[in-house]
Design a protein around this motif. Structure first.
Motif, short mmCIF file in Angstrom:
data_model
loop_
_atom_site.label_atom_id
_atom_site.label_comp_id
_atom_site.label_asym_id
_atom_site.label_seq_id
_atom_site.Cartn_x
_atom_site.Cartn_y
_atom_site.Cartn_z
N CYS A 237 0.91 -1.22 -0.05
CA CYS A 237 -0.04 0.05 0.09
C CYS A 237 0.91 1.35 -0.12
CB CYS A 237 -0.95 0.17 1.05
SG CYS A 237 -1.82 1.30 1.50
N LEU A 238 0.41 2.27 -0.98
CA LEU A 238 1.17 3.47 -0.78
C LEU A 238 0.35 4.54 0.06
CD1 LEU A 238 1.56 3.55 -4.78
CD2 LEU A 238 3.39 3.03 -3.19
N SER A 239 -0.14 4.33 0.68
CA SER A 239 -1.10 5.06 1.61
C SER A 239 -1.63 6.49 0.82
CB SER A 239 -0.16 5.35 2.72
OG SER A 239 0.08 4.27 3.53
N CYS A 240 -2.09 6.14 -0.27
CA CYS A 240 -2.46 7.30 -0.93
C CYS A 240 -3.91 7.77 -0.94
CB CYS A 240 -2.40 7.19 -2.70
SG CYS A 240 -3.51 5.89 -3.22
N GLY A 241 -4.71 7.07 -0.20
CA GLY A 241 -6.04 7.24 0.18
C GLY A 241 -7.09 7.10 -0.98
N SER A 242 -6.44 6.99 -2.12
CA SER A 242 -7.62 7.02 -2.99
C SER A 242 -8.76 6.04 -2.90
CB SER A 242 -6.86 6.31 -4.65
OG SER A 242 -5.92 7.52 -4.86
N CYS A 243 -8.27 4.90 -2.36
CA CYS A 243 -9.39 3.73 -2.02
C CYS A 243 -10.70 4.38 -1.36
CB CYS A 243 -8.80 2.60 -1.58
SG CYS A 243 -7.77 2.81 -0.22
N LEU A 277 -7.18 5.35 5.37
CA LEU A 277 -5.81 4.97 4.74
C LEU A 277 -4.85 5.98 4.53
CD1 LEU A 277 -5.41 1.96 3.61
CD2 LEU A 277 -7.60 2.38 3.93
N GLN A 298 -5.33 -0.82 6.82
CA GLN A 298 -5.91 -1.77 5.66
C GLN A 298 -7.23 -2.58 6.54
OE1 GLN A 298 -6.24 -1.92 2.43
NE2 GLN A 298 -4.46 -0.84 1.83
N ARG A 301 -10.08 -0.51 7.24
CA ARG A 301 -11.16 -0.29 6.17
C ARG A 301 -11.86 -1.53 5.99
NH1 ARG A 301 -10.34 -0.36 -0.14
NH2 ARG A 301 -8.56 -1.60 0.25
N CYS A 329 -6.97 1.49 -7.42
CA CYS A 329 -5.67 1.44 -6.62
C CYS A 329 -4.54 1.20 -7.62
CB CYS A 329 -5.60 0.49 -5.55
SG CYS A 329 -4.20 -0.18 -4.88
N VAL A 331 -1.69 0.26 -7.30
CA VAL A 331 -0.62 -1.15 -6.96
C VAL A 331 -1.65 -2.40 -6.97
CG1 VAL A 331 1.25 0.11 -5.81
CG2 VAL A 331 -0.62 -0.61 -4.27
N ILE A 333 -4.44 -3.04 -5.00
CA ILE A 333 -4.94 -3.91 -4.00
C ILE A 333 -6.47 -3.72 -4.05
CG2 ILE A 333 -5.26 -3.48 -1.44
CD1 ILE A 333 -2.37 -2.29 -1.46
S1 SF4 Z 1 -5.61 3.07 -3.27
FE1 SF4 Z 1 -4.30 1.27 -3.00
S2 SF4 Z 1 -2.34 2.33 -2.53
FE2 SF4 Z 1 -3.67 3.98 -2.38
S3 SF4 Z 1 -4.28 3.61 0.12
FE3 SF4 Z 1 -5.78 2.52 -0.84
S4 SF4 Z 1 -4.77 0.20 -0.99
FE4 SF4 Z 1 -3.19 1.82 -0.61
#
Ligand code: SF4
Ligand code: SF4
Lengths: 350, 260
Positions: A237-243, A277, A298, A301, A329, A331, A333
């Motif tokens: 996880c890149l912890s970008c918060g998109s999810c 996230l 994670q 969530r 996401c 990456v 996930i």
């Molecule tokens: S979108 Fe993917 S990379 Fe970004 S916080 Fe959510 S799980 Fe992590």
């Protein structure tokens, strides 16, 4: 309430005419693959068939990023005055799919739980929803049927179902009914027959499926607190918060105050989208962070969507299966994969 | 008394100061609240002490570092403006070359011979190393971006004037992308540094059809390991990846790390 069988071209014309009277948000393509719920303008396309879930869900129109909650002004003798900001302007969300409709229904429940959220509920009360059925999955990420969203209708004012190239238009509420006068749509008597016809052509099984029901998933999650699955996705996880930000049932926010530079005794309070996230989400005064590791975030969530809120509000699943988080996401996930792995660990197939 | 504010520039294009001057109407309101005592772009005065010093530009020569230390000693707070002061910016890529190689690349062999032979020609050509401001003196706040975002500048000044804690975003550019409902750069088949870069820019580059190159700097929590793997999976080789990371952040850890 009325039901009508209408030619596709007439439906399109009707949507266009509604858009001339009030802001009507309809999914429109952005770039190569994205969609955005945007006010329909003269000349914008009205198409129901090539949709993929919009970047952010239509329900976000009800909690816009950076919305002003109230304004303040310090008056005579330093007494502050507050003025709540409520947006009661009418709008229509059209082309809303069942997954997002269920998302809005769940947000309606959340915003009525405990103390009402007047900002959300005022917008919601002035929003008409024209939903539209899905007869084939939007893409490989979809898993709406397995979490009980595919046949969702509650919350819609009008519901459109494509039947052999025409549309079955059903008014589900008086508000929905009020959007029909003047259309000259022909009433249809055999609603059940037309719905059965749509059901016949609906793809089966629809999208991806969990091996367990949402109820069973909620039941096994408490025993999986220490599962290695969390650490595995935490590492990627890149912890970008998109999810979070693309999720129809993520509603967490952050509050900021701002004052006017020309008059510092007046200003406003705004709220902005936030997400669990994001690394500092669970940080409190004094600097302690309750979930410093991505794996803990994670887990949080997944448990929110499939266990905590489900229990609190007695709903089957707070994940509506739109597939947005996995789709966006970078990456790869995907909450569907996470839950499937957890299920496989807890209840290995015989 | 109105707080005294001063602006200083080092090596940079002065685009940050121009960005601030550009928001004219706000700027006039701002002048009601603060006294600007030094600002080369707008005035010629100077003062012995100030409450806030804004620093633009990267630090190249020892005499620049001296000047910066002197400014720091005269100011209560020190704020960096933009990627040059904050990260060293693109000019810090020269840190990976010897000054002679760098000079030759830009001006050619003949000029290099001349600059090395004639001490009068360009006495300070061989600067030491491009540094960000925080490598030289303590920094209180960083305004990020290339150039800075005018609203963030205004927010910071307002907070400092009334003594509240300014809100400094510590989330990725992806958050901004979602708020703008942008199509993700990866969905366009390209790659992006947004997931590991400080947001606050409203994702302007992506909104205008480009990608994020990381001008606001690497987030402290960035999962570089996973991001590097993602770029590899998208077909970038190690040297391309390093180039991408180093574009804006050469003076930073992510630009310097040499891990294959
Ligand atoms: S979108 Fe993917 S990379 Fe970004 S916080 Fe959510 S799980 Fe992590
Ligand atoms: S385009 Fe870049 S910044 Fe925007 S969501 Fe995608 S990875 Fe994040």
């Amino acid at each position: 309430m009325g039901a009508f069988l209408v030619r596709k071209a007439a439906v399109t014309e009707w949507i266009r005419s509604l858009a001339r009277e009030q802001p009507l948000f309809f999914p429109q393509p952005v770039g190569r693959s994205g969609f955005r719920f945007q006010p329909l303008r003269e000349g914008s396309e009205v198409r129901f068939d090539h949709y993929r879930p919009s970047v952010v869900p239509p329900g976000r129109q009800l909690t816009p990023a950076g919305e002003v909650l109230f304004r303040y002004r310090t008056g005579e003798g330093g007494v502050p005055g507050f003025e709540s900001v409520l947006d009661a302007s009418p709008r229509i969300l059209a082309g809303v799919r069942p997954c997002d409709l269920r998302g809005i229904y769940l947000m309606d429940r959340v915003n009525r739980e405990g103390r009402d959220d007047p900002h959300y509920l005022t917008r919601r009360a002035n929003t008409a929803i024209i939903a539209c059925d899905c007869l084939a999955p939007c893409d490989d990420f979809c898993f709406c049927e397995t979490v009980g969203s595919l046949r969702w209708r509650e919350g819609a004012d009008l519901f459109l179902t494509s039947v052999d190239g025409d549309f079955l238009v059903e008014a589900l509420t008086p508000l929905g009914e009020s959007l029909l006068p003047g259309t000259g749509f022909a009433r249809c008597e055999d609603v059940a027959g037309l719905r059965a016809r749509a059901e016949e052509v609906r793809v089966r099984p629809f999208g991806r499926h969990f091996a367990l029901s949402p109820e069973r998933i909620a039941a096994i999650l408490p025993g999986l607190w220490r599962s290695p699955v969390w650490e595995n996705c935490g590492q990627r996880c890149l912890s970008c918060g998109s999810c979070n930000l693309v999720c129809p049932t993520c509603y967490c926010f952050d509050i900021q105050d701002d004052f006017d530079i020309s008059d510092p005794s007046s200003g406003d309070r705004r709220r902005n989208w936030d997400g669990c996230l994001l690394p500092n989400f669970a940080e409190v005064a004094g600097g302690h962070n309750f979930r410093p590791q991505p794996s803990a975030r994670q887990r949080h969530r997944v448990k929110r969507k499939f266990e905590y809120l489900v229990g609190r509000l007695a709903e089957g699943s707070f994940c509506v299966g739109c597939g947005r988080c996995g789709r966006q996401c970078t990456v790869g996930i995907d909450i569907f994969d996470i839950v499937s792995e957890l299920v496989a660990v807890a209840e290995p197939p015989p | 008394m109105k707080p005294k504010v001063a602006f200083f520039d080092f090596a940079g294009c002065e685009g940050c100061q121009l960005t601030i001057l550009d928001c004219e109407d706000l700027f006039l309101d701002l002048l009601e609240r603060v006294d600007i005592v030094e600002f080369r772009e707008a005035l010629s005065e100077t003062a012995p002490r100030f409450d806030v010093a804004f620093i633009e530009g990267s630090i190249h020569r020892e005499e620049d570092a001296e000047r910066l230390r002197e400014i720091r000693s005269r100011s209560t707070l020190l704020v960096t403006l933009g990627a040059c002061a904050g990260l060293g910016n693109v000019q810090a890529r020269s840190n990976f070359l010897s000054p002679a190689t760098n000079f030759r690349r830009v001006y050619g062999e003949e000029e290099l011979n001349r600059v090395q032979a004639d001490p009068e020609f360009w006495p300070l050509w061989a600067h030491t190393r491009v540094r960000s401001v925080k490598e030289v003196v303590p920094v209180d706040y960083e305004l990020r971006g290339c150039p800075v975002v005018a609203e963030e500048f205004l927010h910071l000044v307002k907070s400092l004037v009334v003594g509240t804690v300014p809100h400094v975003p510590t989330v990725a550019v992806c958050v901004e992308c979602k708020m703008q409902e942008n199509e993700c750069v990866f969905d366009r088949g390209e790659t992006c540094l947004g997931q590991i870069t400080y947001g606050g820019c409203k994702a302007v580059c992506i909104g205008h059809g480009y990608r994020c190159d990381g001008c606001r700097g690497l987030l402290p929590q960035a999962n570089l390991e996973a991001h590097r793997q993602l770029l590899r999976d998208k077909g970038l080789d190690e040297s391309r990846i390093l180039e991408r990371y180093r574009l804006f952040g050469s003076a930073e850890a992510w630009g310097r790390e040499r891990r294959p």
